[in-house]
Design a protein around this motif. Structure first.
Motif, PDB file in Angstrom:
ATOM      1  N   THR A   1      31.418  37.078  49.763  1.00  0.00           N
ATOM      2  CA  THR A   1      31.427  37.634  51.114  1.00  0.00           C
ATOM      3  C   THR A   1      32.854  38.041  51.466  1.00  0.00           C
ATOM      4  O   THR A   1      33.820  37.422  51.008  1.00  0.00           O
ATOM      5  N   LEU A   2      32.963  39.081  52.262  1.00  0.00           N
ATOM      6  CA  LEU A   2      34.284  39.533  52.715  1.00  0.00           C
ATOM      7  C   LEU A   2      34.766  38.608  53.832  1.00  0.00           C
ATOM      8  O   LEU A   2      34.017  38.298  54.748  1.00  0.00           O
ATOM      9  N   ASN A   3      36.007  38.134  53.737  1.00  0.00           N
ATOM     10  CA  ASN A   3      36.510  37.273  54.803  1.00  0.00           C
ATOM     11  C   ASN A   3      37.408  38.065  55.754  1.00  0.00           C
ATOM     12  O   ASN A   3      37.666  39.255  55.547  1.00  0.00           O
ATOM     13  N   GLU A   4      37.892  37.399  56.797  1.00  0.00           N
ATOM     14  CA  GLU A   4      38.619  38.092  57.871  1.00  0.00           C
ATOM     15  C   GLU A   4      39.931  38.718  57.426  1.00  0.00           C
ATOM     16  O   GLU A   4      40.411  39.674  58.040  1.00  0.00           O
ATOM     17  N   ASN A   5      40.525  38.234  56.325  1.00  0.00           N
ATOM     18  CA  ASN A   5      41.796  38.823  55.871  1.00  0.00           C
ATOM     19  C   ASN A   5      41.597  39.900  54.808  1.00  0.00           C
ATOM     20  O   ASN A   5      42.556  40.372  54.215  1.00  0.00           O
ATOM     21  N   GLY A   6      40.345  40.286  54.561  1.00  0.00           N
ATOM     22  CA  GLY A   6      40.067  41.362  53.617  1.00  0.00           C
ATOM     23  C   GLY A   6      39.876  40.906  52.181  1.00  0.00           C
ATOM     24  O   GLY A   6      39.579  41.721  51.315  1.00  0.00           O
ATOM     25  N   ASN A   7      40.067  39.608  51.928  1.00  0.00           N
ATOM     26  CA  ASN A   7      39.795  39.071  50.592  1.00  0.00           C
ATOM     27  C   ASN A   7      38.327  38.687  50.490  1.00  0.00           C
ATOM     28  O   ASN A   7      37.572  38.808  51.453  1.00  0.00           O
ATOM     29  N   VAL A   8      37.927  38.210  49.310  1.00  0.00           N
ATOM     30  CA  VAL A   8      36.529  37.878  49.069  1.00  0.00           C
ATOM     31  C   VAL A   8      36.383  36.361  48.936  1.00  0.00           C
ATOM     32  O   VAL A   8      37.051  35.735  48.112  1.00  0.00           O
ATOM     33  N   THR A   9      35.527  35.776  49.767  1.00  0.00           N
ATOM     34  CA  THR A   9      35.205  34.359  49.634  1.00  0.00           C
ATOM     35  C   THR A   9      34.208  34.200  48.495  1.00  0.00           C
ATOM     36  O   THR A   9      33.233  34.947  48.395  1.00  0.00           O
TER      37      THR A   9
ATOM     38  N   ILE B   1      34.167  26.354  46.504  1.00  0.00           N
ATOM     39  CA  ILE B   1      34.511  27.514  47.338  1.00  0.00           C
ATOM     40  C   ILE B   1      35.922  27.971  46.982  1.00  0.00           C
ATOM     41  O   ILE B   1      36.852  27.174  46.928  1.00  0.00           O
ATOM     42  N   GLY B   2      36.060  29.269  46.740  1.00  0.00           N
ATOM     43  CA  GLY B   2      37.363  29.834  46.423  1.00  0.00           C
ATOM     44  C   GLY B   2      37.562  31.172  47.105  1.00  0.00           C
ATOM     45  O   GLY B   2      36.792  31.561  47.996  1.00  0.00           O
ATOM     46  N   GLU B   3      38.595  31.870  46.668  1.00  0.00           N
ATOM     47  CA  GLU B   3      38.923  33.166  47.265  1.00  0.00           C
ATOM     48  C   GLU B   3      39.402  34.111  46.174  1.00  0.00           C
ATOM     49  O   GLU B   3      40.167  33.713  45.293  1.00  0.00           O
ATOM     50  N   ALA B   4      38.917  35.344  46.224  1.00  0.00           N
ATOM     51  CA  ALA B   4      39.309  36.362  45.252  1.00  0.00           C
ATOM     52  C   ALA B   4      40.223  37.380  45.915  1.00  0.00           C
ATOM     53  O   ALA B   4      39.983  37.812  47.042  1.00  0.00           O
ATOM     54  N   PHE B   5      41.286  37.740  45.177  1.00  0.00           N
ATOM     55  CA  PHE B   5      42.297  38.686  45.666  1.00  0.00           C
ATOM     56  C   PHE B   5      42.292  39.911  44.767  1.00  0.00           C
ATOM     57  O   PHE B   5      42.513  39.794  43.554  1.00  0.00           O
ATOM     58  N   VAL B   6      42.056  41.077  45.342  1.00  0.00           N
ATOM     59  CA  VAL B   6      42.047  42.320  44.560  1.00  0.00           C
ATOM     60  C   VAL B   6      43.456  42.605  44.054  1.00  0.00           C
ATOM     61  O   VAL B   6      44.424  42.558  44.817  1.00  0.00           O
ATOM     62  N   GLN B   7      43.569  42.928  42.775  1.00  0.00           N
ATOM     63  CA  GLN B   7      44.864  43.195  42.150  1.00  0.00           C
ATOM     64  C   GLN B   7      45.149  44.682  41.959  1.00  0.00           C
ATOM     65  O   GLN B   7      46.292  45.072  41.737  1.00  0.00           O
ATOM     66  N   ASN B   8      44.111  45.508  41.994  1.00  0.00           N
ATOM     67  CA  ASN B   8      44.327  46.942  41.751  1.00  0.00           C
ATOM     68  C   ASN B   8      43.612  47.823  42.776  1.00  0.00           C
ATOM     69  O   ASN B   8      42.792  48.664  42.422  1.00  0.00           O
ATOM     70  N   PRO B   9      43.911  47.642  44.092  1.00  0.00           N
ATOM     71  CA  PRO B   9      43.282  48.511  45.080  1.00  0.00           C
ATOM     72  C   PRO B   9      43.738  49.956  44.871  1.00  0.00           C
ATOM     73  O   PRO B   9      44.835  50.159  44.374  1.00  0.00           O
ATOM     74  N   PRO B  10      42.957  50.945  45.127  1.00  0.00           N
ATOM     75  CA  PRO B  10      41.608  50.893  45.710  1.00  0.00           C
ATOM     76  C   PRO B  10      40.507  50.797  44.657  1.00  0.00           C
ATOM     77  O   PRO B  10      39.333  50.973  44.979  1.00  0.00           O
TER      78      PRO B  10
ATOM     79  N   GLU C   1      42.107  25.501  50.752  1.00  0.00           N
ATOM     80  CA  GLU C   1      42.286  26.700  51.582  1.00  0.00           C
ATOM     81  C   GLU C   1      43.681  26.825  52.169  1.00  0.00           C
ATOM     82  O   GLU C   1      44.236  27.922  52.258  1.00  0.00           O
ATOM     83  N   ALA C   2      44.293  25.732  52.545  1.00  0.00           N
ATOM     84  CA  ALA C   2      45.611  25.764  53.188  1.00  0.00           C
ATOM     85  C   ALA C   2      46.709  26.315  52.278  1.00  0.00           C
ATOM     86  O   ALA C   2      47.704  26.862  52.763  1.00  0.00           O
ATOM     87  N   VAL C   3      46.540  26.196  50.979  1.00  0.00           N
ATOM     88  CA  VAL C   3      47.577  26.676  50.038  1.00  0.00           C
ATOM     89  C   VAL C   3      47.071  27.784  49.116  1.00  0.00           C
ATOM     90  O   VAL C   3      47.755  28.179  48.187  1.00  0.00           O
ATOM     91  N   ARG C   4      45.895  28.291  49.406  1.00  0.00           N
ATOM     92  CA  ARG C   4      45.301  29.310  48.543  1.00  0.00           C
ATOM     93  C   ARG C   4      46.102  30.605  48.518  1.00  0.00           C
ATOM     94  O   ARG C   4      45.997  31.398  47.591  1.00  0.00           O
ATOM     95  N   TRP C   5      46.895  30.843  49.541  1.00  0.00           N
ATOM     96  CA  TRP C   5      47.700  32.072  49.614  1.00  0.00           C
ATOM     97  C   TRP C   5      48.806  32.081  48.567  1.00  0.00           C
ATOM     98  O   TRP C   5      49.347  33.144  48.229  1.00  0.00           O
ATOM     99  N   LEU C   6      49.171  30.911  48.045  1.00  0.00           N
ATOM    100  CA  LEU C   6      50.212  30.850  47.006  1.00  0.00           C
ATOM    101  C   LEU C   6      49.718  31.561  45.746  1.00  0.00           C
ATOM    102  O   LEU C   6      48.596  31.324  45.307  1.00  0.00           O
ATOM    103  N   PRO C   7      50.549  32.411  45.165  1.00  0.00           N
ATOM    104  CA  PRO C   7      50.103  33.162  43.978  1.00  0.00           C
ATOM    105  C   PRO C   7      50.199  32.331  42.687  1.00  0.00           C
ATOM    106  O   PRO C   7      50.787  32.753  41.693  1.00  0.00           O
TER     107      PRO C   7
END
Length: 195
Positions: free
Chosen positions: A77-85, A101-110, A122-128
């Motif tokens: 599902t698309l989450n509020e920050n544009g990533n995929v839950t 539960i995790g989060e997917a980050f697109v690496q080659n938009p579009p 979730e609190a540290v998921r933004w770390l690459p």
């Protein structure tokens, strides 16, 4: 009376063994060549069409799925920050539901065909860090079947919108996986039952 030359059994078996060794060698060389080429992804994924529930049909073994016995699925599902839950679920051999539960980050938009997935809290998921590759290698025009993998060819999944797709479709995706260098000797066919 003329003598017939009848080949000795040992000589014939030796020829068969040599022929077999050549075929095995050619197969290994073909796989090595496929593995040495960069792994290609599909041209473009429309994320809104990719979202929803996918059922796992087959996979190469992966440590975090060791306890999964049946009914493996992933819901995107698309989450509020544009990533995929990512909501991964499966049932253990004794029937217990496991969920991650995790989060997917697109690496080659579009183009959206290369993603990185994190299952950190979730609190540290933004770390690459601690993100796994999720590359979309093959998908049909109707977004009903997909082959997902990663560039080292250690992990791979065939996913479908239905729990029991046609065997010919499964074979098509597995044949493609082989053609791009995946070793399917340890392939797991996922048990899907209606829940």
């Amino acid at each position: 009376m003329m003598k017939k030359n009848i080949p000795k059994a040992g000589f014939t078996l030796a020829k068969i063994a040599v022929g077999g060794a050549i075929l095995v060698g050619l197969g290994m060389a073909t796989m090595a060549y496929a593995q040495s080429k960069p792994l290609a992804v599909v041209d473009k994924i429309e994320l809104d069409r990719y979202l929803g529930v996918w059922y796992e049909i087959a996979r190469k073994p992966m440590y975090f799925q060791n306890k999964c016995g049946s009914n493996v699925s992933a819901t995107y599902t698309l989450n509020e920050n544009g990533n995929v839950t990512v909501d991964n679920r499966c049932y253990t051999q004794d029937g217990k539901l496991m969920q991650s539960i995790g989060e997917a980050f697109v690496q080659n938009p579009p183009f959206n065909s290369k993603l990185k997935v994190s299952f950190l809290p979730e609190a540290v998921r933004w770390l690459p860090v601690a993100r796994g590759d999720y590359w979309i290698l093959k998908i049909d025009d109707d977004y009903q079947t997909v082959l997902v993998g990663e560039p080292r060819r250690n992990y791979m999944w065939v996913l479908s919108r239905t729990q029991h797709p046609e065997q010919s479709v499964i074979n098509e995706y597995l044949d493609y996986a082989k053609s791009v260098g995946y070793d399917l000797g340890d392939l797991i066919h996922t048990k899907q039952t209606v829940k």
